[in-house]
Design a protein around this motif. Structure first.
Motif, short mmCIF file in Angstrom:
data_model
loop_
_atom_site.label_atom_id
_atom_site.label_comp_id
_atom_site.label_asym_id
_atom_site.label_seq_id
_atom_site.Cartn_x
_atom_site.Cartn_y
_atom_site.Cartn_z
N ASP A 37 -53.59 38.27 -28.29
CA ASP A 37 -54.21 37.16 -28.98
C ASP A 37 -54.89 37.70 -30.23
OD1 ASP A 37 -56.39 38.44 -27.88
OD2 ASP A 37 -57.42 36.60 -27.32
N THR A 38 -55.21 36.83 -31.16
CA THR A 38 -55.83 37.24 -32.42
C THR A 38 -57.18 36.56 -32.57
OG1 THR A 38 -53.65 37.49 -33.47
CG2 THR A 38 -55.55 37.32 -34.93
N VAL A 39 -58.19 37.34 -32.95
CA VAL A 39 -59.53 36.80 -33.18
C VAL A 39 -59.92 37.11 -34.62
CG1 VAL A 39 -60.27 36.93 -30.78
CG2 VAL A 39 -60.58 38.92 -32.27
N ILE A 40 -60.76 36.27 -35.20
CA ILE A 40 -61.18 36.41 -36.59
C ILE A 40 -62.70 36.51 -36.66
CG2 ILE A 40 -61.21 35.29 -38.87
CD1 ILE A 40 -58.56 33.97 -38.12
N VAL A 41 -63.18 37.42 -37.49
CA VAL A 41 -64.62 37.62 -37.66
C VAL A 41 -65.18 36.49 -38.54
CG1 VAL A 41 -66.37 39.11 -38.70
CG2 VAL A 41 -64.51 40.11 -37.36
N ASP A 42 -66.28 35.90 -38.09
CA ASP A 42 -66.95 34.85 -38.84
C ASP A 42 -67.85 35.49 -39.89
OD1 ASP A 42 -68.30 32.68 -39.80
OD2 ASP A 42 -69.30 32.15 -37.91
N ALA A 43 -67.49 35.33 -41.15
CA ALA A 43 -68.27 35.91 -42.25
C ALA A 43 -69.31 34.95 -42.80
CB ALA A 43 -67.34 36.37 -43.36
N GLY A 44 -69.40 33.75 -42.23
CA GLY A 44 -70.35 32.76 -42.74
C GLY A 44 -70.01 32.38 -44.16
N ASP A 45 -71.04 32.41 -45.03
CA ASP A 45 -70.83 32.07 -46.44
C ASP A 45 -70.48 33.30 -47.28
OD1 ASP A 45 -71.45 29.41 -45.94
OD2 ASP A 45 -73.61 29.75 -46.21
N GLU A 46 -70.34 34.46 -46.64
CA GLU A 46 -70.06 35.70 -47.35
C GLU A 46 -68.55 36.00 -47.35
OE1 GLU A 46 -72.28 37.29 -48.95
OE2 GLU A 46 -74.18 36.62 -48.09
N ILE A 47 -68.18 37.02 -48.10
CA ILE A 47 -66.79 37.48 -48.15
C ILE A 47 -66.74 38.93 -47.72
CG2 ILE A 47 -64.83 38.00 -49.66
CD1 ILE A 47 -65.69 35.65 -51.41
N ILE A 48 -65.83 39.27 -46.81
CA ILE A 48 -65.59 40.65 -46.41
C ILE A 48 -64.42 41.17 -47.22
CG2 ILE A 48 -64.95 42.19 -44.51
CD1 ILE A 48 -66.25 40.19 -42.58
N ASN A 49 -64.67 42.19 -48.02
CA ASN A 49 -63.64 42.72 -48.92
C ASN A 49 -62.65 43.57 -48.12
OD1 ASN A 49 -62.11 43.93 -50.92
ND2 ASN A 49 -63.86 44.49 -52.20
N LEU A 50 -61.40 43.12 -48.07
CA LEU A 50 -60.36 43.82 -47.31
C LEU A 50 -59.33 44.48 -48.24
CD1 LEU A 50 -59.77 41.18 -44.48
CD2 LEU A 50 -61.16 43.25 -44.38
N ARG A 51 -59.74 44.75 -49.45
CA ARG A 51 -58.82 45.35 -50.41
C ARG A 51 -58.25 46.67 -49.91
NH1 ARG A 51 -60.16 46.37 -56.84
NH2 ARG A 51 -58.07 47.06 -57.45
N SER A 52 -59.06 47.46 -49.20
CA SER A 52 -58.61 48.74 -48.64
C SER A 52 -58.47 48.67 -47.13
CB SER A 52 -59.60 49.85 -49.02
OG SER A 52 -59.72 49.97 -50.41
N GLY A 53 -58.37 47.48 -46.59
CA GLY A 53 -58.28 47.35 -45.13
C GLY A 53 -59.51 47.94 -44.47
N LEU A 54 -59.30 48.73 -43.42
CA LEU A 54 -60.41 49.39 -42.74
C LEU A 54 -60.45 50.89 -43.05
CD1 LEU A 54 -60.51 47.73 -39.20
CD2 LEU A 54 -61.52 46.97 -41.35
N TRP A 55 -59.84 51.28 -44.16
CA TRP A 55 -59.81 52.71 -44.50
C TRP A 55 -61.22 53.28 -44.62
CZ3 TRP A 55 -56.81 56.66 -44.17
CH2 TRP A 55 -57.07 57.82 -44.91
N LEU A 56 -62.13 52.52 -45.21
CA LEU A 56 -63.51 52.99 -45.36
C LEU A 56 -64.40 52.30 -44.33
CD1 LEU A 56 -63.87 53.08 -49.25
CD2 LEU A 56 -63.72 55.02 -47.70
#
Length: 382
Positions: free
Chosen positions: A35-54
């Motif tokens: 199954d797939t779950v998604i993180v709730d970022a609220g009103d913010e943005i999580i920058n995934l430009r580099s995925g989880l590399w950093l």
């Protein structure tokens, strides 16, 4: 009457003994549900430009720390409630400066992070304050080559006082495994017994004024008091006992794949085209991922995979094997002492899990869901 009681008691004991017979799990035909779950970022943005590399996980896999180089920001994500807890702004320069470009970070128990940028490493609290600057040149013991330092595979222990990892640098051909003790100001390099006998690869491309080195990917993971060193090129593992400062080798015989890449590749190439051809050949052979630990079931899982060489000559010049078209994916399962319990080909898995870890007995791995941070959770069935 006395004899009858003795016979009855014997039958009862025999019956209890029979019930204790354990059924062995069959790891040769594993299926899984996801199954797939998604993180709730609220009103913010999580920058995934580099995925989880950093990024870096807490030791209990309950929190994820993700660095954003564009914003000089640390995102703290709760994996229990699947929500963004906080964004911590860091300074680039000055006494608390993290640097203009962070190349790797590690979470340090219980509440700090190490941030490494060009020629600089610092220990920070979770408010953005620098509490220590690491100076490799001040360490005594085994010497450093020029510009030699720790990289993304570093493990930080003892509340930030000790680091283990591979020492390398730009144009340094041979990496070395080392322990840096910043409390006692010492550096110790370790020999990995037998590693020189194992197939590995490192391809250098010299084309015009460009020189690039493509080494075999290596990983270092901490599980309890052990560090597990692995390579994409071979199945053998090296275990570092942190309490004894000793190293030993684990060797096992896979039955579904080769034990290692065959080797014999050219070490230096002079054209992009030939470089892509050789890398396609290397990627099409077996690639071993790092083992991941399942605390709940006391097992290690290790993915391996092969790529389709005919589709592997496009894309970025230095593209990883995981970014290519995958033809086969396998999983190997070990007990806590790395005894191989079984293997299975995962026919329904079309890609290799990215940044996998085990939480609550399930294998989690990163996925980008329409630019939102998501995780696929795999439950294995034996």
């Amino acid at each position: 009457m006395k004899n009858f009681l003795l016979i009855a008691l014997g039958l009862l004991l025999f019956s209890c003994g029979e019930n204790k017979t354990e059924t062995k799990a069959d790891f040769s035909n594993i299926t899984f549900s996801m199954d797939t779950v998604i993180v709730d970022a609220g009103d913010e943005i999580i920058n995934l430009r580099s995925g989880l590399w950093l990024s870096s996980l807490s030791e209990d896999n309950s929190r994820l720390y993700l660095w954003d180089n564009q914003a000089t920001m640390l995102d703290i994500i709760d994996l229990e409630d699947l929500k963004l807890i906080e964004k911590v702004k860091f300074e680039k320069e000055g006494p608390n400066g993290a640097g203009g470009f962070v190349s790797w970070l590690k979470h340090v128990e219980p509440d700090k992070v190490v941030l490494s940028s060009f020629n600089s490493m610092g220990l920070f609290d979770l408010k953005g304050n620098k509490v220590r600057t690491y100076k490799m040149d001040d360490l005594e013991g085994d010497g450093l080559e020029e510009r030699e330092g720790f990289n993304q595979r570093t493990v930080v222990t003892n509340e930030g006082k000790v680091m283990y990892g591979m020492l390398g640098g730009w144009m340094i051909e041979n990496e070395s495994f080392a322990k840096a003790d910043f409390e006692n100001q010492t550096l110790k390099k370790f020999e990995l017994p037998g590693i020189e006998e194992l197939t590995d690869y490192q391809i250098m491309l010299k084309s015009g004024d460009r020189t690039m080195i493509m080494p075999a990917a290596k990983t270092l993971r901490k599980v309890g008091n052990r560090l597990i060193y692995s390579s994409v090129a071979f199945s053998d593992l090296f275990i570092i006992d942190m309490e004894k400062d000793s190293v030993y080798q684990i060797s096992y015989e896979p039955t579904l794949t080769a034990k290692a890449k065959k080797g014999g590749y050219p070490s230096e190439l002079d054209s992009d085209k030939r470089f892509m051809e050789v890398m396609a050949e290397i990627h099409s052979e077996v690639n071993f991922e790092a083992p991941i630990w399942d605390e709940e079931n006391k097992r290690f899982y290790r993915f391996s995979f092969e790529t389709n060489p005919s589709d592997d000559k496009e894309g970025p010049l230095l593209g990883s094997a995981q970014s290519k078209t995958i033809s086969k994916v396998f999983i190997s399962i070990f007990d806590e002492n790395f005894k191989l319990l079984g293997e299975s080909r995962l026919d329904d898995l079309e890609s290799v899990p990215q940044f996998p870890f085990v939480k609550d007995g399930k294998i989690w791995h990163y996925v980008n869901v329409d630019d939102e941070l998501g995780f696929v959770r795999m439950e294995l069935n034996y």
